[in-house]
Every structure is written in C-alpha cells, then in structure tokens.
Design a protein around this motif. Sequence first.
Motif, mmCIF file in Angstrom:
data_model
loop_
_atom_site.group_PDB
_atom_site.id
_atom_site.type_symbol
_atom_site.label_atom_id
_atom_site.label_comp_id
_atom_site.label_asym_id
_atom_site.label_seq_id
_atom_site.Cartn_x
_atom_site.Cartn_y
_atom_site.Cartn_z
ATOM 1 N N GLN A 222 7.512 8.335 -24.037
ATOM 2 C CA GLN A 222 7.579 9.794 -23.921
ATOM 3 C C GLN A 222 8.665 10.372 -24.838
ATOM 4 O OE1 GLN A 222 8.602 11.671 -20.156
ATOM 5 N NE2 GLN A 222 7.228 13.391 -20.598
ATOM 6 N N ALA A 223 9.733 9.606 -25.030
ATOM 7 C CA ALA A 223 10.786 10.070 -25.953
ATOM 8 C C ALA A 223 10.201 10.252 -27.360
ATOM 9 C CB ALA A 223 11.940 9.078 -25.978
ATOM 10 N N VAL A 224 9.384 9.294 -27.793
ATOM 11 C CA VAL A 224 8.767 9.378 -29.126
ATOM 12 C C VAL A 224 7.824 10.574 -29.183
ATOM 13 C CG1 VAL A 224 7.163 8.230 -30.719
ATOM 14 C CG2 VAL A 224 8.947 6.907 -29.564
ATOM 15 N N GLN A 225 7.038 10.710 -28.136
ATOM 16 C CA GLN A 225 6.054 11.806 -28.097
ATOM 17 C C GLN A 225 6.759 13.167 -28.210
ATOM 18 O OE1 GLN A 225 4.020 11.800 -24.342
ATOM 19 N NE2 GLN A 225 3.015 13.726 -24.846
ATOM 20 N N LEU A 226 7.845 13.345 -27.441
ATOM 21 C CA LEU A 226 8.565 14.623 -27.485
ATOM 22 C C LEU A 226 9.243 14.807 -28.845
ATOM 23 C CD1 LEU A 226 10.227 14.726 -23.936
ATOM 24 C CD2 LEU A 226 8.353 16.155 -24.773
ATOM 25 N N ALA A 227 9.850 13.735 -29.337
ATOM 26 C CA ALA A 227 10.568 13.837 -30.617
ATOM 27 C C ALA A 227 9.625 14.290 -31.729
ATOM 28 C CB ALA A 227 11.195 12.494 -30.979
ATOM 29 N N ASN A 228 8.380 13.802 -31.686
ATOM 30 C CA ASN A 228 7.430 14.107 -32.767
ATOM 31 C C ASN A 228 6.574 15.339 -32.478
ATOM 32 O OD1 ASN A 228 8.338 11.904 -34.172
ATOM 33 N ND2 ASN A 228 6.715 10.527 -33.455
ATOM 34 N N ALA A 229 6.902 16.063 -31.410
ATOM 35 C CA ALA A 229 5.997 17.134 -30.957
ATOM 36 C C ALA A 229 6.245 18.487 -31.614
ATOM 37 C CB ALA A 229 6.093 17.280 -29.434
ATOM 38 N N THR A 230 6.910 18.514 -32.763
ATOM 39 C CA THR A 230 7.033 19.788 -33.488
ATOM 40 C C THR A 230 6.422 19.606 -34.871
ATOM 41 O OG1 THR A 230 9.097 19.404 -34.681
ATOM 42 C CG2 THR A 230 9.302 20.105 -32.388
ATOM 43 N N ARG A 231 6.335 20.723 -35.616
ATOM 44 C CA ARG A 231 5.766 20.616 -36.966
ATOM 45 C C ARG A 231 6.801 20.110 -37.961
ATOM 46 N NH1 ARG A 231 5.968 25.985 -40.264
ATOM 47 N NH2 ARG A 231 7.526 27.199 -39.176
ATOM 48 N N PHE A 232 8.058 19.935 -37.490
ATOM 49 C CA PHE A 232 9.133 19.528 -38.399
ATOM 50 C C PHE A 232 9.372 18.020 -38.357
ATOM 51 C CE2 PHE A 232 10.250 23.958 -37.297
ATOM 52 C CZ PHE A 232 10.193 24.493 -38.579
ATOM 53 N N GLY A 233 10.122 17.525 -39.326
ATOM 54 C CA GLY A 233 10.517 16.113 -39.346
ATOM 55 C C GLY A 233 11.642 15.918 -40.350
ATOM 56 N N LEU A 234 12.829 16.437 -40.006
ATOM 57 C CA LEU A 234 13.929 16.362 -40.975
ATOM 58 C C LEU A 234 14.897 15.237 -40.615
ATOM 59 C CD1 LEU A 234 14.849 17.764 -43.552
ATOM 60 C CD2 LEU A 234 16.150 19.382 -42.173
ATOM 61 N N VAL A 235 15.531 15.340 -39.443
ATOM 62 C CA VAL A 235 16.536 14.357 -39.032
ATOM 63 C C VAL A 235 16.317 14.059 -37.551
ATOM 64 C CG1 VAL A 235 19.024 13.940 -38.778
ATOM 65 C CG2 VAL A 235 18.205 15.257 -40.714
ATOM 66 N N ALA A 236 16.677 12.827 -37.120
ATOM 67 C CA ALA A 236 16.667 12.501 -35.685
ATOM 68 C C ALA A 236 17.909 11.679 -35.368
ATOM 69 C CB ALA A 236 15.405 11.711 -35.321
ATOM 70 N N GLY A 237 18.474 11.906 -34.175
ATOM 71 C CA GLY A 237 19.598 11.104 -33.697
ATOM 72 C C GLY A 237 19.132 10.268 -32.514
ATOM 73 N N ILE A 238 19.509 8.975 -32.508
ATOM 74 C CA ILE A 238 19.105 8.081 -31.411
ATOM 75 C C ILE A 238 20.371 7.456 -30.837
ATOM 76 C CG2 ILE A 238 17.832 5.965 -30.835
ATOM 77 C CD1 ILE A 238 15.995 6.725 -33.280
ATOM 78 N N TRP A 239 20.537 7.599 -29.530
ATOM 79 C CA TRP A 239 21.755 7.106 -28.882
ATOM 80 C C TRP A 239 21.359 6.055 -27.842
ATOM 81 C CZ3 TRP A 239 26.367 8.853 -30.835
ATOM 82 C CH2 TRP A 239 26.300 9.984 -31.636
#
Length: 477
Positions: free
Chosen positions: A395-412
Amino acid sequence: MQFHYIGNAAHTSSSGRTIPVIDPSDGQPFDELQRGSADDIDAAVRSARQCYDSVWSKLSAAERGRLLMRLAEAVAEHADELAALEQRDCGKPTRQARADAVALVRYFEYYAGACDKLHGHTLPYLDGYSVLTWREPHGVTGHIIPWNYPMQIFGRSVGGALAAGNVCVVKPSEDACLSLIRVAQIAAEVGFPAGAINVVTGLGHEVGDSLARHPGIDHVSFTGSPSVGTLIQQVAAERHCPVTLELGGKSPQIVFADADLDAALPMIVNAIVQNAGQTCSAGSRLLVERSLYEPLLERLGVAFENLRVGPAAMDLDVGPLIRASQQQRVWDFLSDAHVAGIATVAQGQVVEEAPESGFYQAPTLLRDVPVDHRLAQEEVFGPVLAAMSFRDEDQAVQLANATRFGLVAGIWTRDGGRQLRMAKRVRSGQVFINNYGAGGGVELPFGGVKSSGYGREKGFEALYGFTTLKTVAIRHG
Ligand code: NAD
C-alpha cells in the motif's frame, strides 16, 4: 533600475516598459525590471550566435573550464552581495540565500572540472572501418528559470550548458531576476566573451514564449510549472527543438515503523518548510505505517508549532511566500481542506514583527488527507504537509505512485531489503533512503518521470542533454 544584459552590456527594452520588483517580506516595490519583447530576445540570440561562431566554439575545453573556474571564484567573492539580492527579491531567510550562493559556486566549480572530461567513444564495426562518436554542443541554448531558486537553477542549467560548449540566453522569472543579472555582469568581469551569457527579463508569455519560439535557439532548458512545460513542449515541437523539462512534484516521505525517528523528524520538517515549501522537490506528502502514525504525528505537531515565520532578514525557520497570488493559492488549498473536513494537526506562528503587507503563511500539518483530494494530488507550493497512513509495503508503493508526479521520494526504514525493494518500486527520478535532500548535491543527476518532466540536469549526466552525438564512420580498408 535593472537592465537586460546582452553581449556584456546593459540593454534597455525595446518595449520601453518596466515591471516593478516587489519585496515579499513587506509587499512593497523597491526596483524596476525591463519588460522585454521579442525584439530583445532576437538581439540576445544574435549576440549569442555571433559569440558561438566567432569565439566560444573555438575555445578548447580546458579554456572553457578555466573561465568557469574563474567565475566560480568571483561568485564566491560576491556571495554575500548575491545572497542579499536574492534575499530581498525572493524573501529567502539569510541562511537559505547564502546556501543558494554557495550552491551556485559549487555548480560552476563542478562544471569547470567537467569541461575536458566529456568525450565520445570508438565503436567496433566492420573489418576495414573505424567508427567514433563526437559529443557536440547544440549551439545557442535557451534557459527559462523559475523564481524559487534562481541562483541554483541558473548554476545547474547555464553551468552545464557552457561546460558542454554552448552559449546561453537566459529568461529568469519576472519575480526573481536581480541575482542573475548580477551573475551575468560578474561573468563579463572575469573574461566571458560578449554573448556567451545573455539575460533578458520580462513576462513569461511574452519573453519566455519568444525565446522558446526563436528559430535561432537550438535547445530549451525549462524549469517551472507543468502547465507552462506543456506550452514549451508544444512550441518547441513545431520546429523539432530538443527540450529538457524540469517540472513539479508531490514527493512522498514514506516512513516505516522501524525508522530512526530522531534522524527522520528534522528532515521531514525541513523538506516541507525549506524556502516556505516553494521547492519542486518538497516532501509534501507524508506516508506513515499505521502503527507509527499517531506517535509520529504527535511529535511532528510539536515541531510544527515551534516553527517561526517572518521577514527574510530575521532569518527565522520560514520566510514569506513569493507574491500575493501564491499566498492566495495556499489559502485556497487550506480552505478546500477545511470544506472537506480534513483536520489540522498543528500550525507554526507568524511573528508579530512580520508586516501585514508581506506574504506570510504559517506551516500547516494536515492529517488523514484522502488520496484523491487535491491536497494529496497537486502541488501547493507552500509549507503544507499532507499526512496519511498505510497498512503495508504494497500500500505504501501504491500511495507513493498515486499522483501524476514522480520527482523525488524519501524512504525511512532500517530494513535493508525493504530499502531496495521500495527504491525499485517507487516511480521517481531520485530516491533518498534514510535522508532527504531537496534535489541533493550538485553532483547528483536530477529530474523527473511522468508529469515531473524529462531529461536530467545536475551531475555529469546533464552534459549528455546539453550535447548531441555525431557518429563518424571511416572506411580505410
Ligand atoms: P512558471 O511555470 O510559472 O514559470 C517558470 C518560468 O517560465 C518563468 O520564467 C516564467 O516567466 C516562464 N513562463 C511563464 N509562462 C510562459 C510561457 N507561456 N512561455 C514561456 N515561458 C513562460 O513556474 P514558477 O511559478 O516560476 O515556478 C514554480 C514551478 O516550478 C513549480 O511547479 C515547481 O515545481 C517548478 N520547479 C521545478 C523544478 C525542477 O527542477 N523540477 C525546480 C524549481 C521549480
């Protein structure tokens, strides 16, 4: 009064019109810019072409590198002056303005050293042949720059283009020109030939549009909003001009229950309040594993309440937004949140000394933002963090990818396997694991996927975009 800088000389606009320069800290005008026209762009492109044909294309890579290094040194000497200009022009707190001047120096240093390391290859081919590739500059490059980080974006875009052997025509944002006009003057003082760096100020739909359309521009590097990026792409497509598009983001900070919170918390806060949230790579969505959600929001709420907002010169945690319309934009988002019943966890404080006429906005932490709400989908470009929880990695992946953007992501997370699984599955141009840099250092290639754009700036990778490849096949028997 500010002037265009064309062919190493101040230049008045042919339109005879000007634009006021407003200080975001008090909303008052303090200077004037030239409101450029298509004629001014034409003059700049002609100056650039003349420079390219007669001087710049004849310099060796090492000579270009020496000039860029001289520029880096001169910018370092003028760093306080440049930071002060950008502070007043953009409302940046002192530390941020100085950091941006230091980043500009680093871009010029980095690209100075890169000039003579960019080369082609020899390729295996048929018996009796030798084949080689040459990396050639485009020629005259156009650079359209936004207001949020003028010096940094000028450094990465113009620095890379010059290093690759191009000359430049720059169109800064009408909201933030002062530091860039001064950098072009400094470049002339250290020996850049007339026409190598030209700056034309004015409105986007006038000067920016003329630049993108000009048949003498061989490549356009655009950094700005997705909507204007679309226009640039369309205009450039008419004459098949290559473009690099560095657009917006809605970057997620993804926090698992095993994260090191002492390390994560200050970075999560900084990633959304740096430059008052007006950062393309702002960490504007907070995705938290369910068991950590309440304790993390509690700690973040305290951190948000302690944030102080005020005039740039006070050098607090957060300065003003760039202009009244940006402030109104943030208010509209917050009012939509209110109507949708989205709860505010905490807000920072605008200090008493902040003039009423300045463009201030307290940082705001919102919780349980529905994934399809515009606060979870669109760039606010203000200090507003939208939090939501997730059940598991999928679900984390699904939410992270659920916008039209894809610039930066932080993973903790402390789990090494999960770090790599998540980094692979999240769609973005950069991934930070247990750290978060708004775009990272000058060495790190930067750019997006999806509506965040395409092409890469920064790092050595940028030099490939600022060149074209020629293949030379020699039959010698
Ligand atoms: P903007 O798109 O309004 O303006 C960017 C530049 O384009 C300005 O110089 C503007 O004058 C010019 N422009 C406007 N209309 C134009 C037109 N019709 N033709 C040609 N040029 C035109 O963006 P902004 O408000 O200045 O900056 C904020 C946006 O920039 C945000 O979306 C942010 O995410 C994005 N941004 C992206 C990056 C990145 O590297 N990906 C970096 C900084 C900002």
